[in-house]
Design a protein around this motif. Structure first.
Motif, PDB file in Angstrom:
ATOM      1  N   UNK A  42      14.326 -22.906  -1.052  1.00 41.54           N
ATOM      2  CA  UNK A  42      13.831 -22.800   0.182  1.00 41.54           C
ATOM      3  C   UNK A  42      12.210 -23.620  -0.206  1.00 41.54           C
ATOM      4  N   UNK A  43      12.370 -23.866  -1.335  1.00 39.13           N
ATOM      5  CA  UNK A  43      11.326 -24.174  -1.788  1.00 39.13           C
ATOM      6  C   UNK A  43      11.321 -26.380  -2.368  1.00 39.13           C
ATOM      7  N   UNK A  44      10.329 -26.846  -1.954  1.00 38.18           N
ATOM      8  CA  UNK A  44      10.645 -28.644  -2.158  1.00 38.18           C
ATOM      9  C   UNK A  44      10.747 -28.596  -3.420  1.00 38.18           C
ATOM     10  N   UNK A  45      10.110 -28.281  -4.466  1.00 36.46           N
ATOM     11  CA  UNK A  45       9.755 -28.519  -5.428  1.00 36.46           C
ATOM     12  C   UNK A  45      10.739 -28.008  -6.274  1.00 36.46           C
ATOM     13  N   UNK A  46      11.702 -27.120  -6.487  1.00 32.33           N
ATOM     14  CA  UNK A  46      12.961 -26.140  -6.756  1.00 32.33           C
ATOM     15  C   UNK A  46      13.645 -26.825  -6.543  1.00 32.33           C
ATOM     16  N   UNK A  47      14.690 -27.167  -7.498  1.00 39.37           N
ATOM     17  CA  UNK A  47      16.049 -27.716  -7.105  1.00 39.37           C
ATOM     18  C   UNK A  47      17.142 -26.866  -7.171  1.00 39.37           C
ATOM     19  N   UNK A  48      18.181 -27.613  -6.247  1.00 43.58           N
ATOM     20  CA  UNK A  48      19.375 -26.477  -5.368  1.00 43.58           C
ATOM     21  C   UNK A  48      19.910 -26.726  -6.444  1.00 43.58           C
ATOM     22  N   UNK A  49      20.737 -25.772  -6.590  1.00 42.94           N
ATOM     23  CA  UNK A  49      21.742 -24.631  -8.013  1.00 42.94           C
ATOM     24  C   UNK A  49      23.277 -24.988  -7.026  1.00 42.94           C
ATOM     25  N   UNK A  50      23.413 -25.267  -5.609  1.00 40.40           N
ATOM     26  CA  UNK A  50      24.344 -24.796  -5.091  1.00 40.40           C
ATOM     27  C   UNK A  50      25.234 -25.930  -5.389  1.00 40.40           C
ATOM     28  N   UNK A  51      27.065 -26.464  -5.971  1.00 44.07           N
ATOM     29  CA  UNK A  51      27.341 -27.062  -5.721  1.00 44.07           C
ATOM     30  C   UNK A  51      27.322 -28.197  -7.107  1.00 44.07           C
ATOM     31  N   UNK A  52      26.614 -27.604  -8.371  1.00 47.37           N
ATOM     32  CA  UNK A  52      26.302 -28.432  -9.367  1.00 47.37           C
ATOM     33  C   UNK A  52      27.503 -27.854 -11.001  1.00 47.37           C
ATOM     34  N   UNK A  53      27.952 -28.537 -11.133  1.00 45.04           N
ATOM     35  CA  UNK A  53      29.767 -28.467 -12.289  1.00 45.04           C
ATOM     36  C   UNK A  53      29.088 -27.131 -13.107  1.00 45.04           C
ATOM     37  N   UNK A  54      29.638 -25.994 -13.701  1.00 48.69           N
ATOM     38  CA  UNK A  54      29.110 -25.101 -13.971  1.00 48.69           C
ATOM     39  C   UNK A  54      28.684 -25.049 -15.367  1.00 48.69           C
ATOM     40  N   UNK A  55      29.077 -26.484 -16.160  1.00 44.79           N
ATOM     41  CA  UNK A  55      29.073 -26.263 -16.964  1.00 44.79           C
ATOM     42  C   UNK A  55      27.406 -27.225 -17.079  1.00 44.79           C
ATOM     43  N   UNK A  56      27.222 -28.376 -16.689  1.00 45.76           N
ATOM     44  CA  UNK A  56      25.709 -28.390 -16.695  1.00 45.76           C
ATOM     45  C   UNK A  56      24.998 -27.460 -16.126  1.00 45.76           C
ATOM     46  N   UNK A  57      24.614 -26.540 -15.314  1.00 41.74           N
ATOM     47  CA  UNK A  57      23.995 -25.725 -15.094  1.00 41.74           C
ATOM     48  C   UNK A  57      23.901 -24.773 -16.724  1.00 41.74           C
ATOM     49  N   UNK A  58      24.993 -24.587 -17.324  1.00 44.57           N
ATOM     50  CA  UNK A  58      25.240 -23.640 -18.572  1.00 44.57           C
ATOM     51  C   UNK A  58      23.844 -24.290 -18.943  1.00 44.57           C
TER      52      UNK A  58
END
Length: 176
Positions: A32-48
């Motif tokens: 909801x904040x423009x300076x914070x990234x979305x995590x939705x749809x990211x590959x789980x390996x990337x997030x981990x």
């Protein structure tokens, strides 16, 4: 991810653990904040891997660095699985007149690694739908990195970008 039962269990556990994460990244992974990234749809390996980098000091952010140190490996995996299964929502561009120029720059400089539609894969982040302000912050951070101290292919990619290039890329990527 290939084992449906294990993925479903990790998703359910991740959904319980994201209560704190959701206040910044959104319960559905769309910030909801423009300076914070979305995590939705990211590959789980990337997030981990990003959790690991925050935990070991390769990446620094006051909140994320401290959070990564207290989450268990299982928590990190579960949160990564949960957010990877959420749908990323595109945003309205803050500068619609720059979208076409940003699209051309993205195709020329970024698509080979991040995918034709900025969807990312494995350890390459999804850029599609990211908040424009976050894209600008991230590109400027890479542009300012010292290649003698830090290693990322993005240092060389970002180095020649002008402020205008960054504005155009951000204007485009947020709309995907």
């Amino acid at each position: 991810m290939a084992d449906d039962a294990r993925r479903d269990a990790a998703y359910a556990a991740g959904q319980e653990r994201i209560l704190f994460c959701g206040s910044c990244h959104g319960k559905d992974g769309n910030s909801k904040r423009d300076y914070i990234p979305n995590l939705a749809g990211q590959h789980p390996l990337y997030l981990f891997e990003q959790f690991e980098k925050f935990g070991n000091g390769q990446r620094e952010d006051y909140v994320m660095s401290n959070l990564a140190k207290v989450l268990t490996v299982e928590d990190r995996i579960n949160i990564a699985v949960y957010y990877s299964q959420q749908e990323a929502n595109p945003r309205t561009s803050p500068a619609p007149a720059l979208v076409d120029a940003g699209r051309a720059k993205f195709q020329a400089k970024c698509a080979a690694c991040h995918g034709q539609n900025a969807e990312g894969f494995r350890n390459m982040p999804r850029l599609a739908g990211q908040p424009a302000e976050y894209i600008k912050i991230a590109l400027k951070r890479f542009k300012d990195m010292d290649p003698a101290v830090q290693s990322s292919p993005m240092i060389g990619i970002a180095a020649p970008l002008t402020a205008g290039d960054i504005e155009e890329l951000a204007a485009f990527l947020t709309t995907l």
